[in-house]
Design an enzyme around this catalytic site. Structure first.
Site, PDB file in Angstrom:
ATOM      1  NE  ARG A   1      31.130  49.250  38.428  1.00  0.00           N
ATOM      2  CZ  ARG A   1      31.067  48.794  37.188  1.00  0.00           C
ATOM      3  NH1 ARG A   1      31.579  47.615  36.885  1.00  0.00           N
ATOM      4  NH2 ARG A   1      30.500  49.498  36.230  1.00  0.00           N
TER       5      ARG A   1
ATOM      6  CE1 TYR B   1      43.647  46.924  44.578  1.00  0.00           C
ATOM      7  CE2 TYR B   1      44.373  45.355  46.249  1.00  0.00           C
ATOM      8  CZ  TYR B   1      43.428  46.248  45.770  1.00  0.00           C
ATOM      9  OH  TYR B   1      42.276  46.467  46.480  1.00  0.00           O
TER      10      TYR B   1
ATOM     11  CB  ALA C   1      53.369  48.789  45.184  1.00  0.00           C
TER      12      ALA C   1
ATOM     13  CE  LYS D   1      43.573  49.556  47.107  1.00  0.00           C
ATOM     14  NZ  LYS D   1      42.543  50.606  47.230  1.00  0.00           N
TER      15      LYS D   1
ATOM     16  CB  ILE E   1      34.933  42.676  50.477  1.00  0.00           C
ATOM     17  CG1 ILE E   1      35.855  43.236  51.570  1.00  0.00           C
ATOM     18  CG2 ILE E   1      33.506  43.199  50.647  1.00  0.00           C
ATOM     19  CD1 ILE E   1      35.492  42.828  52.987  1.00  0.00           C
TER      20      ILE E   1
END
Length: 246
Positions: free
Chosen positions: A14, A154, A156, A158, A187
């Site tokens: 997805r 999140y 950390a 990335k 997005i």
């Protein structure tokens, strides 16, 4: 453009992963559509690719599991003999303020988003080095560049993905393997579709271009990085964010 290439896209059932899988397949690649949760979504992506004349297969694997990832890679290499393009897209969120964030929520995000990418690169490393060519594209985030309140785990994960990208790029450069990261901004996906109009307006006001991006914006860059025109680009982090990181 990618005829004869085998591409493996994690978390491709997805959103951004789906669009990447469709785009790579539309340009000639045979695509391994990896998923962990929804078999139905992954098989729908494969069906769409096949309907358009492409080639794809859905394979389940929890990429955060080191041993499962090793078996997954072995299955792919036994059948397809190679992997030319690896897109580490699988990711999860468990947002909360850090004072309320549980250890389980922190670990779950790091395990999938960062360790999952490590697992896939680690198990495919011999394949890429032996081939002396290949493209590895890690899907990071502007949250990993700028940080984001309520997303310590999140962000950390990335940010760690960016460090992983640069380190592996240095290790693989002499072997003809390109390793880059794409950092999407906000997005328009299924998650953002559930936002209120006011929330979307507030979000858009934070973006210099004044609007959210599309999954196609991300997939088009991945396509470029996966192709021959990007052969002299490695160790880079490219933000697709409407100017958020300016």
């Amino acid at each position: 453009m990618l005829t004869g290439k085998v591409a493996l896209v994690t978390g491709a059932g997805r959103g951004i992963g789906r669009e990447i899988a469709l785009t790579l397949a539309a340009n000639g690649a045979t695509v391994i559509v990896n998923y962990n949760g929804s078999k139905e979504c992954a098989e729908a992506v494969v069906a769409e690719i096949v309907q358009r004349g492409g080639s794809a297969e859905a394979i389940q694997c929890n990429v955060s599991d080191f041993t499962a990832s090793e078996m997954f890679v072995k299955e792919v290499l036994d059948k397809y003999k190679k992997v030319d393009i690896l897109v580490n897209n699988a990711g999860v969120t468990r947002d909360n303020l850090i004072m309320r964030m549980t250890e389980a929520d922190y670990d779950a995000v790091l395990d999938t988003n960062l360790k999952g990418a490590f697992n896939m690169i680690r198990h495919l490393s011999r394949c890429f080095i032996k081939q002396r060519n290949g493209k590895i594209i890690n899907i990071s985030s502007v949250s990993g560049v700028l940080g984001n309140a309520g997303q310590a785990n999140y962000s950390a994960s990335k940010a760690g993905l960016i460090g992983l990208t640069k380190s592996v790029a240095r290790e693989f450069a002499s072997r003809g393997v390109n390793v880059n990261a794409v950092a999407p901004g906000f997005i328009d996906t299924d998650m953002t579709k559930n936002m209120t109009d006011d929330a979307k307006k507030t979000l858009s006001s934070m973006i210099p271009m004044g609007r959210m991006g599309s999954t196609k914006n991300i997939a088009d860059l991945v396509l470029f990085l996966a192709g021959e025109h990007a052969e002299y680009i490695t160790g880079q982090v490219i933000c697709v964010d409407g100017g958020m990181c300016i």
